[in-house]
Design a protein around this motif. Structure first.
Motif, PDB file in Angstrom:
ATOM      1  N   ILE A   1      -6.041 -20.495  12.334  1.00  0.00           N
ATOM      2  CA  ILE A   1      -6.772 -21.765  12.302  1.00  0.00           C
ATOM      3  C   ILE A   1      -6.019 -22.757  13.174  1.00  0.00           C
ATOM      4  O   ILE A   1      -4.841 -23.015  12.953  1.00  0.00           O
ATOM      5  N   PRO A   2      -6.672 -23.321  14.188  1.00  0.00           N
ATOM      6  CA  PRO A   2      -5.993 -24.262  15.086  1.00  0.00           C
ATOM      7  C   PRO A   2      -5.884 -25.652  14.483  1.00  0.00           C
ATOM      8  O   PRO A   2      -6.421 -25.915  13.404  1.00  0.00           O
ATOM      9  N   ARG A   3      -5.189 -26.526  15.177  1.00  0.00           N
ATOM     10  CA  ARG A   3      -5.235 -27.940  14.786  1.00  0.00           C
ATOM     11  C   ARG A   3      -6.688 -28.386  14.877  1.00  0.00           C
ATOM     12  O   ARG A   3      -7.431 -27.997  15.769  1.00  0.00           O
ATOM     13  N   GLY A   4      -7.081 -29.220  13.925  1.00  0.00           N
ATOM     14  CA  GLY A   4      -8.466 -29.674  13.910  1.00  0.00           C
ATOM     15  C   GLY A   4      -9.413 -28.684  13.275  1.00  0.00           C
ATOM     16  O   GLY A   4     -10.629 -28.793  13.437  1.00  0.00           O
ATOM     17  N   GLY A   5      -8.862 -27.706  12.531  1.00  0.00           N
ATOM     18  CA  GLY A   5      -9.724 -26.712  11.915  1.00  0.00           C
ATOM     19  C   GLY A   5      -9.357 -26.415  10.478  1.00  0.00           C
ATOM     20  O   GLY A   5      -8.325 -26.847   9.963  1.00  0.00           O
ATOM     21  N   GLN A   6     -10.222 -25.662   9.808  1.00  0.00           N
ATOM     22  CA  GLN A   6     -10.002 -25.130   8.468  1.00  0.00           C
ATOM     23  C   GLN A   6     -10.934 -23.933   8.335  1.00  0.00           C
ATOM     24  O   GLN A   6     -11.910 -23.819   9.081  1.00  0.00           O
ATOM     25  N   PHE A   7     -10.632 -23.026   7.398  1.00  0.00           N
ATOM     26  CA  PHE A   7     -11.509 -21.859   7.276  1.00  0.00           C
ATOM     27  C   PHE A   7     -11.308 -21.189   5.927  1.00  0.00           C
ATOM     28  O   PHE A   7     -10.269 -21.348   5.284  1.00  0.00           O
ATOM     29  N   PHE A   8     -12.338 -20.426   5.528  1.00  0.00           N
ATOM     30  CA  PHE A   8     -12.322 -19.687   4.268  1.00  0.00           C
ATOM     31  C   PHE A   8     -12.484 -18.212   4.563  1.00  0.00           C
ATOM     32  O   PHE A   8     -13.302 -17.813   5.407  1.00  0.00           O
ATOM     33  N   VAL A   9     -11.705 -17.379   3.856  1.00  0.00           N
ATOM     34  CA  VAL A   9     -11.854 -15.937   3.997  1.00  0.00           C
ATOM     35  C   VAL A   9     -11.818 -15.297   2.619  1.00  0.00           C
ATOM     36  O   VAL A   9     -11.026 -15.690   1.759  1.00  0.00           O
TER      37      VAL A   9
ATOM     38  N   VAL B   1      -4.494 -36.806  -0.080  1.00  0.00           N
ATOM     39  CA  VAL B   1      -3.870 -37.615  -1.127  1.00  0.00           C
ATOM     40  C   VAL B   1      -2.402 -37.788  -0.776  1.00  0.00           C
ATOM     41  O   VAL B   1      -1.664 -36.814  -0.683  1.00  0.00           O
ATOM     42  N   PHE B   2      -1.992 -39.037  -0.568  1.00  0.00           N
ATOM     43  CA  PHE B   2      -0.614 -39.338  -0.214  1.00  0.00           C
ATOM     44  C   PHE B   2       0.013 -40.128  -1.357  1.00  0.00           C
ATOM     45  O   PHE B   2      -0.424 -41.243  -1.658  1.00  0.00           O
ATOM     46  N   LYS B   3       1.026 -39.569  -1.976  1.00  0.00           N
ATOM     47  CA  LYS B   3       1.684 -40.225  -3.098  1.00  0.00           C
ATOM     48  C   LYS B   3       3.142 -40.474  -2.741  1.00  0.00           C
ATOM     49  O   LYS B   3       3.962 -39.555  -2.734  1.00  0.00           O
ATOM     50  N   GLY B   4       3.462 -41.721  -2.404  1.00  0.00           N
ATOM     51  CA  GLY B   4       4.815 -42.053  -2.019  1.00  0.00           C
ATOM     52  C   GLY B   4       5.257 -41.322  -0.764  1.00  0.00           C
ATOM     53  O   GLY B   4       6.416 -40.968  -0.626  1.00  0.00           O
ATOM     54  N   MET B   5       4.328 -41.092   0.159  1.00  0.00           N
ATOM     55  CA  MET B   5       4.634 -40.315   1.365  1.00  0.00           C
ATOM     56  C   MET B   5       4.947 -41.233   2.543  1.00  0.00           C
ATOM     57  O   MET B   5       4.220 -42.186   2.794  1.00  0.00           O
ATOM     58  N   PRO B   6       6.029 -40.967   3.270  1.00  0.00           N
ATOM     59  CA  PRO B   6       6.343 -41.774   4.452  1.00  0.00           C
ATOM     60  C   PRO B   6       5.250 -41.655   5.510  1.00  0.00           C
ATOM     61  O   PRO B   6       4.617 -40.607   5.655  1.00  0.00           O
ATOM     62  N   LEU B   7       5.072 -42.722   6.267  1.00  0.00           N
ATOM     63  CA  LEU B   7       4.044 -42.710   7.310  1.00  0.00           C
ATOM     64  C   LEU B   7       4.261 -41.589   8.314  1.00  0.00           C
ATOM     65  O   LEU B   7       3.302 -41.026   8.854  1.00  0.00           O
ATOM     66  N   LYS B   8       5.514 -41.238   8.593  1.00  0.00           N
ATOM     67  CA  LYS B   8       5.775 -40.170   9.561  1.00  0.00           C
ATOM     68  C   LYS B   8       5.222 -38.832   9.058  1.00  0.00           C
ATOM     69  O   LYS B   8       4.774 -37.996   9.856  1.00  0.00           O
TER      70      LYS B   8
ATOM     71  N   ALA C   1       1.461 -38.998   9.307  1.00  0.00           N
ATOM     72  CA  ALA C   1       1.074 -38.771  10.698  1.00  0.00           C
ATOM     73  C   ALA C   1       0.988 -37.282  11.012  1.00  0.00           C
ATOM     74  O   ALA C   1       0.105 -36.843  11.762  1.00  0.00           O
ATOM     75  N   LYS C   2       1.879 -36.467  10.432  1.00  0.00           N
ATOM     76  CA  LYS C   2       1.828 -35.019  10.648  1.00  0.00           C
ATOM     77  C   LYS C   2       0.522 -34.443  10.125  1.00  0.00           C
ATOM     78  O   LYS C   2      -0.125 -33.620  10.777  1.00  0.00           O
ATOM     79  N   VAL C   3       0.147 -34.869   8.914  1.00  0.00           N
ATOM     80  CA  VAL C   3      -1.086 -34.369   8.302  1.00  0.00           C
ATOM     81  C   VAL C   3      -2.295 -34.753   9.150  1.00  0.00           C
ATOM     82  O   VAL C   3      -3.171 -33.927   9.431  1.00  0.00           O
TER      83      VAL C   3
ATOM     84  N   SER D   1      -2.329 -35.562  12.320  1.00  0.00           N
ATOM     85  CA  SER D   1      -2.263 -34.905  13.628  1.00  0.00           C
ATOM     86  C   SER D   1      -2.871 -33.516  13.575  1.00  0.00           C
ATOM     87  O   SER D   1      -3.578 -33.100  14.498  1.00  0.00           O
ATOM     88  N   ARG D   2      -2.607 -32.797  12.495  1.00  0.00           N
ATOM     89  CA  ARG D   2      -3.143 -31.446  12.375  1.00  0.00           C
ATOM     90  C   ARG D   2      -4.665 -31.456  12.255  1.00  0.00           C
ATOM     91  O   ARG D   2      -5.351 -30.619  12.838  1.00  0.00           O
ATOM     92  N   TRP D   3      -5.180 -32.399  11.462  1.00  0.00           N
ATOM     93  CA  TRP D   3      -6.618 -32.405  11.206  1.00  0.00           C
ATOM     94  C   TRP D   3      -7.407 -32.946  12.385  1.00  0.00           C
ATOM     95  O   TRP D   3      -8.510 -32.478  12.684  1.00  0.00           O
ATOM     96  N   TYR D   4      -6.861 -33.950  13.083  1.00  0.00           N
ATOM     97  CA  TYR D   4      -7.590 -34.568  14.186  1.00  0.00           C
ATOM     98  C   TYR D   4      -7.146 -34.044  15.553  1.00  0.00           C
ATOM     99  O   TYR D   4      -7.628 -34.516  16.583  1.00  0.00           O
ATOM    100  N   ASP D   5      -6.215 -33.076  15.554  1.00  0.00           N
ATOM    101  CA  ASP D   5      -5.759 -32.430  16.783  1.00  0.00           C
ATOM    102  C   ASP D   5      -5.314 -33.449  17.825  1.00  0.00           C
ATOM    103  O   ASP D   5      -5.742 -33.422  18.987  1.00  0.00           O
ATOM    104  N   THR D   6      -4.459 -34.359  17.405  1.00  0.00           N
ATOM    105  CA  THR D   6      -3.903 -35.336  18.329  1.00  0.00           C
ATOM    106  C   THR D   6      -2.505 -35.708  17.873  1.00  0.00           C
ATOM    107  O   THR D   6      -2.209 -35.677  16.671  1.00  0.00           O
ATOM    108  N   ASP D   7      -1.625 -36.037  18.795  1.00  0.00           N
ATOM    109  CA  ASP D   7      -0.249 -36.403  18.445  1.00  0.00           C
ATOM    110  C   ASP D   7      -0.175 -37.881  18.098  1.00  0.00           C
ATOM    111  O   ASP D   7      -0.824 -38.724  18.727  1.00  0.00           O
ATOM    112  N   ILE D   8       0.629 -38.195  17.081  1.00  0.00           N
ATOM    113  CA  ILE D   8       0.823 -39.579  16.647  1.00  0.00           C
ATOM    114  C   ILE D   8       2.308 -39.889  16.675  1.00  0.00           C
ATOM    115  O   ILE D   8       3.117 -39.147  16.096  1.00  0.00           O
TER     116      ILE D   8
END
Length: 381
Positions: free
Chosen positions: A171-179, A312-319, A322-324, A326-333
């Motif tokens: 599964i690439p960045r910007g993707g998800q899948f079920f098997v 869902v972000f619980k006490g998560m740093p912005l950095k 940004a990783k999460v 970046s993976r979903w929107y396929d872009t670097d932050i």
């Protein structure tokens, strides 16, 4: 607020019939009792009411009543109980504040010269002979042992010959899948993930797959249906052995820790030197720098929300946020000031929203000043 008024407002809220001020009044009343022992149990248990409210939120999301679920700041000095209460209040406030981003879209310039697309169902399937098949919406695929409608891949146990042939689902960045594997085990794969698995299993022998990297949620077919055969998931640094259960593994290449979260059943997490048993609502953490396996209780809802279409972000740093993203929107932050990346938030976002809306929401709570596109990256200032 009197008992009768509370129950009336609660019932109207659950049916989606309260206006902004009424919902806010209900929220404030409920929030004020989150850490108090003075709750009137005749109103119903706090847990029961919370579950009803969360169900209402999920229904609202599925019905498209909200676009962005606003973030709330997480203060590191706040006690755990108060932080939990704030998190619950934030979840309930979804129906109060869903227009925040919509009303402020013009406050930040649009990201120029690049379409940042919302993630979707897509993957590549690599067969034993090296052939690569693209799986995506609008494209069907079928062989003697598997078929796909472009959104999911299903293996047919009846047509699978016993053997050791393996497939890779990437599964690439910007993707998800079920098997659905040949033993009926169901696997949801998050962005930037790869799963290696056999096209067939032999009843009575251990069923083993490998999460090469990334994140996956497993709903394992019970061993009782396969002559007692156990199910194992291998990752770079650990093995997870199960009998029949549901769990989540996060093992991204760019993260220093592997997380295994148990939802139902029982699993054994092991590495070269240690072995630990997880109970439901527990999470193991293995650092790539040592062999220690740490275990703690977690909020399972937060850990597996990605499968339900939420961040869902619980006490998560912005950095880390940004990783999460970046993976979903396929872009670097990136951050113009690295200190911004350490700011922590509590918050819930809908995965079907545009990245621009999400960044606008973060800006509206005054934790960043602006963002811009530069050299095919998003720079947060």
């Amino acid at each position: 607020m009197k008992k009768e008024e509370f129950l009336t407002l609660l019932n109207r809220y659950l049916s989606g019939d309260t206006n902004r001020e009424e919902s806010k009044k209900l929220l404030h009343f409920y929030e004020s009792f989150q850490t108090s022992e003075e709750w009137d149990e005749s109103l119903g248990s706090k847990e029961e009411i919370q579950n009803k409210m969360l169900h209402r939120i999920q229904t609202a999301i599925k019905a498209g009543e909200t676009e962005v679920i606003p973030l709330r700041p997480f203060y590191t000095r706040t006690s755990f109980r108060v932080a939990v209460a704030a998190s619950v209040a934030m979840l309930i406030s979804i129906t109060l504040l869903f227009n925040t981003a919509k009303n402020a879209k013009n406050n930040i310039p649009a990201i120029a010269n690049k379409n940042i697309l919302i993630g979707t169902d897509k993957a590549t399937l690599t067969l034993e002979d090296g052939s690569v098949i693209t799986l995506e919406k609008g494209k069907g695929y079928a062989t003697g042992n598997a078929s796909s409608n472009g959104e999911k891949l299903i293996y047919n146990a009846k047509n699978n010959p016993a053997g050791i042939a393996n497939n890779f689902l990437t599964i690439p960045r910007g993707g998800q899948f079920f098997v659905q594997l040949a033993d009926s085990t169901r696997v949801w794969l998050n962005s930037e993930s790869q799963l290696k698995y056999p096209v067939a299993f032999v009843d009575g022998e251990t069923r083993q797959v490998e999460l090469v990297y990334g994140e996956a949620y497993f709903e394992v077919s019970p061993s009782t249906k396969h002559k007692g055969s156990k199910f194992k998931v291998k990752t770079q640094m650990q093995n997870v052995e199960v009998i029949g259960t549901e769990f989540n593994i996060k093992a991204y290449k760019d993260e220093s820790t592997i997380y295994t979260t148990l939802v139902k059943g029982k699993v054994a997490v092991s590495n070269v030197t240690n072995k630990e048993i997880l109970a439901p609502n527990e999470q193991s953490r293995i650092s790539k720098s040592n062999d220690h396996i740490a275990i703690s209780e977690v909020d399972v809802y937060n850990e597996i929300s990605w499968r339900k279409g939420l961040f869902v972000f619980k006490g998560m740093p912005l950095k880390d946020i940004a990783k999460v993203l970046s993976r979903w929107y396929d872009t670097d932050i990136e951050f113009a000031d690295p200190a911004l990346g350490n700011v922590k938030f509590n918050g819930v976002l809908n995965k079907n929203q545009k990245l621009e809306d999400i960044l606008t929401t973060i800006k509206n709570i005054n934790f960043i000043n602006a963002y811009e596109k530069k050299d095919n990256k998003i720079i947060i200032k």
